[in-house]
Design an enzyme around this catalytic site. Sequence first.
Site, mmCIF file in Angstrom:
data_model
loop_
_atom_site.group_PDB
_atom_site.id
_atom_site.type_symbol
_atom_site.label_atom_id
_atom_site.label_comp_id
_atom_site.label_asym_id
_atom_site.label_seq_id
_atom_site.Cartn_x
_atom_site.Cartn_y
_atom_site.Cartn_z
ATOM 1 C CG ASP A 13 -1.775 -1.272 1.247
ATOM 2 O OD1 ASP A 13 -2.356 -1.620 0.211
ATOM 3 O OD2 ASP A 13 -1.792 -1.930 2.292
ATOM 4 C CD GLU A 14 4.699 -0.391 -0.289
ATOM 5 O OE1 GLU A 14 3.926 -0.710 -1.217
ATOM 6 O OE2 GLU A 14 5.271 -1.223 0.443
ATOM 7 C CG HIS A 43 -2.137 -2.129 -6.981
ATOM 8 N ND1 HIS A 43 -1.285 -2.588 -7.940
ATOM 9 C CD2 HIS A 43 -1.628 -2.542 -5.804
ATOM 10 C CE1 HIS A 43 -0.290 -3.251 -7.366
ATOM 11 N NE2 HIS A 43 -0.482 -3.248 -6.078
HETATM 12 P P1 IMP Z 1 -2.195 -12.910 2.528
HETATM 13 O O1 IMP Z 1 -1.282 -12.371 1.492
HETATM 14 O O2 IMP Z 1 -3.651 -12.666 2.213
HETATM 15 O O3 IMP Z 1 -1.894 -14.339 2.855
HETATM 16 O O4 IMP Z 1 -1.936 -12.101 3.874
HETATM 17 C C1 IMP Z 1 -0.703 -12.194 4.587
HETATM 18 C C2 IMP Z 1 -0.309 -10.838 5.156
HETATM 19 O O5 IMP Z 1 0.061 -9.969 4.096
HETATM 20 C C3 IMP Z 1 -1.426 -10.118 5.916
HETATM 21 O O6 IMP Z 1 -0.827 -9.374 6.963
HETATM 22 C C4 IMP Z 1 -2.002 -9.173 4.869
HETATM 23 O O7 IMP Z 1 -2.624 -8.056 5.457
HETATM 24 C C5 IMP Z 1 -0.746 -8.787 4.110
HETATM 25 N N1 IMP Z 1 -1.006 -8.386 2.714
HETATM 26 C C6 IMP Z 1 -1.216 -9.203 1.656
HETATM 27 N N2 IMP Z 1 -1.386 -8.483 0.533
HETATM 28 C C7 IMP Z 1 -1.245 -7.200 0.871
HETATM 29 C C8 IMP Z 1 -1.280 -5.978 0.127
HETATM 30 O O8 IMP Z 1 -1.467 -5.932 -1.090
HETATM 31 N N3 IMP Z 1 -1.092 -4.833 0.843
HETATM 32 C C9 IMP Z 1 -0.878 -4.846 2.174
HETATM 33 N N4 IMP Z 1 -0.818 -5.954 2.907
HETATM 34 C C10 IMP Z 1 -1.014 -7.132 2.263
HETATM 35 MG MG MG Z 2 -2.990 -2.004 -1.520
#
Ligand code: IMP
Ligand code: MG
Length: 334
Positions: A13-14, A43
């Site tokens: 989320d940058e 995004h």
């Molecule tokens: P998963 O990728 O759904 O397995 O989640 C694993 C961790 O990565 C969790 O803490 C999510 O919140 C984080 N996460 C996964 N994708 C994103 C993203 O696109 N932005 C921010 N955090 C993410």
């Molecule tokens: Mg994002």
Amino acid sequence: MPSTIVVGGFFGDEGKGKIIAYLAKHDKPEVVARGGVGPNAGHTVEVEGKKYALRMVPSGFVYESARLLIGAGVLVDPEVFKREVSSFGLRGRVGVDWRCGIIEAKHIEEDRKDADLKGKIGTTGTGCGPANAARALRKARQAKDVKELEEFLCDVPREINEVLDHGKGVLVEGTQGFGISLLYGTYPFVTSKDTSASQMAADVGIGPTRVDEVVVVFKSFPTRVGEGPFETQMSEDKAAELHIEEYGTVTGRKRRIGQWDGKMAAYSAMINGATMVALSGVDRLDPSCRGVKKYEELSNEVKEFVAKVEQDTRVPVKLISTGPEISEIVDLRG
Ligand code: IMP
Ligand code: MG
């Protein structure tokens, strides 16, 4: 250009979506290709008064002439994909590598029920972890096995490498952030794959010797959603006082907010092999800089911050995002 990879330097989320959309519109690449984990990514792109939230298709879709590709490394949720293709009118210009892994209902269910995934890690519940696990166990389906994806199937590496052979531009869109990399992040509080530039290159099928630029995106105030360590995190009260609260694109969860982390930025820039930094959210540091497009018009506070980021990362800051709209940017690439 010719081949540019954009990745997130903190915990996701940058502002990659906005940076990619800007680069696509401005540099006019032949192809915008998506690497990364899958539809766990969200995004956000704002262009000409419209706001788009994307989970599967590349944010570069806003440049209408670009071919849009999803690399073999990416997990595809056919429902999410089809919804985006139809709501953004992308039929005819989007391709899915035939080897992409497929997320099925059972993966989503497991991601949402499993106490460790949902409870301890705080996953997005989009099925990515279980689908990548199935893929590693060689039990996953591929895009080629899904009838409704048939019209989109292609060989992404071949398309991309041919474009590069002709000296034309390819923009590779990474997802997630460095801090949630399976290899280099805060394991076990991470996503199910590496998130560094090398992984993005592998996801879309370009070799390391063919990568020209690596843009690492950092936000002025890093954020993190889900569980896991976050060294520079500030209190919710402090974030409220600074008016910098944020909510997730995919899950709607409140994001944890922190101060700039120079140590993490340096490590992330190193492993990503950054050739330039894109710095987002400087308007949060100083709201008077919102929408500024010229470096000279930035406040001293922001200019000093940019200098600090360069000092910390030892990489030039060449893009400075001053607001969510894609035109709100200082481009110092010359
Ligand atoms: P998963 O990728 O759904 O397995 O989640 C694993 C961790 O990565 C969790 O803490 C999510 O919140 C984080 N996460 C996964 N994708 C994103 C993203 O696109 N932005 C921010 N955090 C993410
Ligand atoms: Mg994002």
